[in-house]
Design a protein around this motif. Structure first.
Motif, short mmCIF file in Angstrom:
data_model
loop_
_atom_site.label_atom_id
_atom_site.label_comp_id
_atom_site.label_asym_id
_atom_site.label_seq_id
_atom_site.Cartn_x
_atom_site.Cartn_y
_atom_site.Cartn_z
N MET A 63 0.83 -1.20 0.00
CA MET A 63 0.00 0.00 0.00
C MET A 63 0.88 1.26 0.00
O MET A 63 0.50 2.28 -0.56
N ALA A 64 2.05 1.17 0.61
CA ALA A 64 2.96 2.31 0.61
C ALA A 64 3.42 2.65 -0.80
O ALA A 64 3.55 3.83 -1.16
N SER A 65 3.65 1.63 -1.63
CA SER A 65 4.06 1.89 -3.00
C SER A 65 2.93 2.52 -3.79
O SER A 65 3.17 3.38 -4.67
N VAL A 66 1.69 2.15 -3.50
CA VAL A 66 0.54 2.79 -4.14
C VAL A 66 0.47 4.25 -3.72
O VAL A 66 0.21 5.14 -4.55
N ARG B 231 2.90 6.22 -2.80
CA ARG B 231 3.96 6.96 -3.49
C ARG B 231 3.57 7.24 -4.93
O ARG B 231 3.78 8.34 -5.44
N GLU B 232 3.02 6.24 -5.59
CA GLU B 232 2.62 6.41 -7.00
C GLU B 232 1.52 7.47 -7.13
O GLU B 232 1.50 8.24 -8.10
N ALA B 233 0.61 7.49 -6.15
CA ALA B 233 -0.50 8.44 -6.19
C ALA B 233 -0.11 9.83 -5.72
O ALA B 233 -0.85 10.79 -5.96
N GLY B 234 1.03 9.95 -5.02
CA GLY B 234 1.45 11.23 -4.49
C GLY B 234 0.63 11.68 -3.30
O GLY B 234 0.41 12.87 -3.09
N VAL B 235 0.18 10.70 -2.50
CA VAL B 235 -0.57 11.02 -1.29
C VAL B 235 0.07 10.28 -0.11
O VAL B 235 0.86 9.35 -0.30
N GLY B 236 -0.30 10.68 1.08
CA GLY B 236 0.18 9.97 2.26
C GLY B 236 -0.55 8.65 2.42
O GLY B 236 -1.69 8.50 1.97
N ILE B 237 0.08 7.71 3.10
CA ILE B 237 -0.54 6.40 3.25
C ILE B 237 -1.81 6.49 4.10
O ILE B 237 -2.75 5.70 3.92
N ALA B 238 -1.88 7.48 4.99
CA ALA B 238 -3.10 7.66 5.79
C ALA B 238 -4.29 7.98 4.89
O ALA B 238 -5.42 7.57 5.16
N THR B 239 -4.04 8.72 3.80
CA THR B 239 -5.11 9.03 2.85
C THR B 239 -5.60 7.76 2.17
O THR B 239 -6.80 7.59 1.95
N ILE B 240 -4.67 6.87 1.84
CA ILE B 240 -5.05 5.58 1.23
C ILE B 240 -6.03 4.85 2.15
O ILE B 240 -7.08 4.37 1.72
N PHE B 241 -5.67 4.75 3.43
CA PHE B 241 -6.48 3.97 4.36
C PHE B 241 -7.79 4.66 4.74
O PHE B 241 -8.73 3.99 5.17
N ARG B 242 -7.86 5.98 4.59
CA ARG B 242 -9.15 6.64 4.79
C ARG B 242 -10.13 6.27 3.69
O ARG B 242 -11.31 6.09 3.92
N ARG B 243 -9.62 6.17 2.47
CA ARG B 243 -10.48 5.82 1.32
C ARG B 243 -10.73 4.31 1.24
O ARG B 243 -11.81 3.87 0.88
N PHE B 244 -9.68 3.53 1.56
CA PHE B 244 -9.74 2.08 1.44
C PHE B 244 -9.16 1.46 2.70
O PHE B 244 -7.95 1.23 2.79
#
Length: 235
Positions: A44-47, A49-62
């Motif tokens: 998820m960290a590599s995603v 980085r690719e998206a240009g967002v923090g990993i916390a943002t990833i986990f808020r959405r997913f």
């Protein structure tokens, strides 16, 4: 799902703010690129980085990787189910059967992430697993037709389709850009081995429950089902 997380498919949920929706689409697009390149074992960290967002943002959405996988591959699973429907529409059951195998394996070759998806199961991704189930039922019907036409060996079992996808995923992931068309030869060899009359008996197929457990284990091995980062993460 974590407390307060909004599921995008929940009709009762309020619409996402425009910036939140842009973030969601950016994450999905980035995950599509990362999974296609690196397979589902990508972090998820590599995603992030690719998206240009923090990993916390990833986990808020997913809140789980399984939810992200489902969002990324919903259209791929639809295309897979459509390939089965097209095979059933073919007036020649053997041509439809072999055409489906070639089409599905080509989808795997085009996207390393989807190569993995067809060899795994994700119980939490209800819509995606429903589509997979529909496609499987269609393939059971097609197998019966191909056998009735005398073209498919009688000892072929529906679970063999999963083994074919597992074998093809292994070839696709192993050869990569070095030999991108190697899968075609392997698939042709497999198809020729399926034609009737059979040259000899096959060992017993794995039990369907055992194969399901293997797919379940493979899906779980792609990463933690849910992990919300704590502290120090850029939102």
């Amino acid at each position: 799902m974590t407390l307060g997380a909004q599921h995008p498919d929940d009709p009762a949920a309020p619409p996402l703010r425009s910036d939140a929706e842009r973030n969601r689409e950016r994450i999905i697009a980035a995950a599509r690129r990362v999974f296609a390149r690196d397979g589902l074992n990508a972090s998820m960290a590599s995603v992030a980085r690719e998206a240009g967002v923090g990993i916390a943002t990833i986990f808020r959405r997913f809140p789980s990787k399984e939810e992200l996988v489902a969002a990324v591959f919903a259209d791929r699973m639809d295309a897979y189910a459509d390939a089965v429907a097209a095979a059933l529409d073919d007036p020649d059951p053997w041509h439809g059967f072999t055409g489906y195998i070639e089409a599905a394996c080509a989808m795997q070759a085009a996207d390393h992430g989807f190569a993995d998806v067809l060899t795994m199961t994700f119980p939490g991704a209800k819509a995606m697993e429903q589509r997979r189930g529909e496609a499987y039922e269609g393939m059971v019907e097609l197998i019966g037709r191909a056998k009735a036409a005398g073209r498919l060996r009688e000892d072929f079992d529906p679970s063999d389709l999963v083994l074919i996808h597992m074998a093809n995923a292994g070839v696709v992931n192993a050869t990569g850009d070095a030999a991108p068309d190697a899968w075609r030869r392997v698939v042709a060899l497999m198809i020729q081995s399926l034609a009737a009359p059979a040259r000899g008996p096959l060992p017993d197929p794995p039990g369907h429950e055992a194969l399901y457990q293997a797919m379940l284990r493979a899906g779980a091995a792609t990463g933690p089902a849910s992990a919300v980062p704590s502290g120090g993460e850029k939102p």
